[in-house]
Design a protein around this motif. Sequence first.
Motif, PDB file in Angstrom:
ATOM      1  N   SER A   1      14.448  -4.737  34.653  1.00 27.37           N
ATOM      2  CA  SER A   1      15.813  -4.844  35.547  1.00 27.37           C
ATOM      3  C   SER A   1      15.716  -3.611  36.497  1.00 27.37           C
ATOM      4  O   SER A   1      15.855  -4.110  37.910  1.00 27.37           O
TER       5      SER A   1
ATOM      6  N   LYS B   1      17.430  -8.997  30.283  1.00 23.10           N
ATOM      7  CA  LYS B   1      18.641  -8.908  30.798  1.00 23.10           C
ATOM      8  C   LYS B   1      18.767  -9.905  32.017  1.00 23.10           C
ATOM      9  O   LYS B   1      17.660 -10.214  32.717  1.00 23.10           O
TER      10      LYS B   1
ATOM     11  N   ILE C   1      20.419 -10.546  35.347  1.00 31.17           N
ATOM     12  CA  ILE C   1      21.224  -9.656  36.199  1.00 31.17           C
ATOM     13  C   ILE C   1      21.908 -10.641  37.167  1.00 31.17           C
ATOM     14  O   ILE C   1      20.992 -11.333  37.890  1.00 31.17           O
TER      15      ILE C   1
END
Lengths: 160, 195
Positions: free
Chosen positions: A54, B43, B45
């Motif tokens: 991320s 994840k 996002i």
Amino acid sequence: MGTQLVMYDEEYNRINAVCDRLTKDANAKVVFLVDKSGQLISASGQTQNIDTTSLASLTAGNVAAMGGLAKLIGESEFPNQIHEGAHESLYMTIVGSRVVLVVIFETSTSLGLVRLRVKKASDELAKIFEALLKKTESPGGMPSPFAEISDDDIDNLFSE
Amino acid sequence: MSFINYSSREINCKIVYYGPGLCGKTTNLQYIYNKTNPETKGKLISLSTETDRTLFFDFLPLSLGEIRGFKTRFHLYTVPGQVFYDASRKLILKGVDGVVFVADSQVERMEANQESYENLKVNLAEQGYDLAKVPTVVQYNKRDLPNAVAVEELRALLNVRGSPEYQAVAPTGVGVFDTLKAVAKLVLTELKKGG
């Protein structure tokens, strides 16, 4: 399509060594190297509690957005960015117009030291990437691992 | 632009979901996120506004497994669909390996579909890509709605090149994984050709 980024053992080890040294020399918490399209290349330091994928994607998004802003005001890019938090700060530098060096540091070190060490490391990294690009483009380079895959290999990825 | 790392034996590819505002790009990613094993995904996002409209992009990293000892990872991105976010859309196309064009099947969104499709061509060209050469899959979404136009009509407007196409109802997952698999396959096949 754009030039593919290919990484080999030799360059990968050199890049990791530069990032490891930068983490120590700058007294940083973490050092990341991210491709401008959002791929993580290297991570060094206390990366255990950080979602590195991320982080890489958001770094690329941020650098792209700032690059867009730079062009709007007549600059080619903003090569350095600093984001200061209460406890941790983030310093980003564009290396060789292709990758982004990200340093996360705490109040135990200083921005001056980080800047100084980043400058040295980014010069070294720029040279490594230049060599890497030449190697990738040379006809004698390693063949793509995909050259020999069959349609079955691809199909097998999707068999559940 | 894929990233091949011989040292860590990984291959990373970037797929961008494109299409007009509210066509279901984010919904596609949310469905994929909800239905994949925790060990294969990162994840999700979402950089969105307070009203849950995509502001910059959504991002979902997925691992597909190994090909000849190389871990294959796909990074899925969406663009903000609203017309005035064009500057952001251009940035997200940087380094793209494959495109999913999500069309809204509702009759009143036909013009928005066409506008977005033209915008995709222009923005790809600005990044140095030719849409005809980028692995592309077209998804006709919202097939469950009563005002959905015939697929033939959508095809004539958005898929004259005959890219793989799927009908979808993204919130319930119809066509979502078919679309993803098709684009992943096209991207890998393209990499194979390139090698």
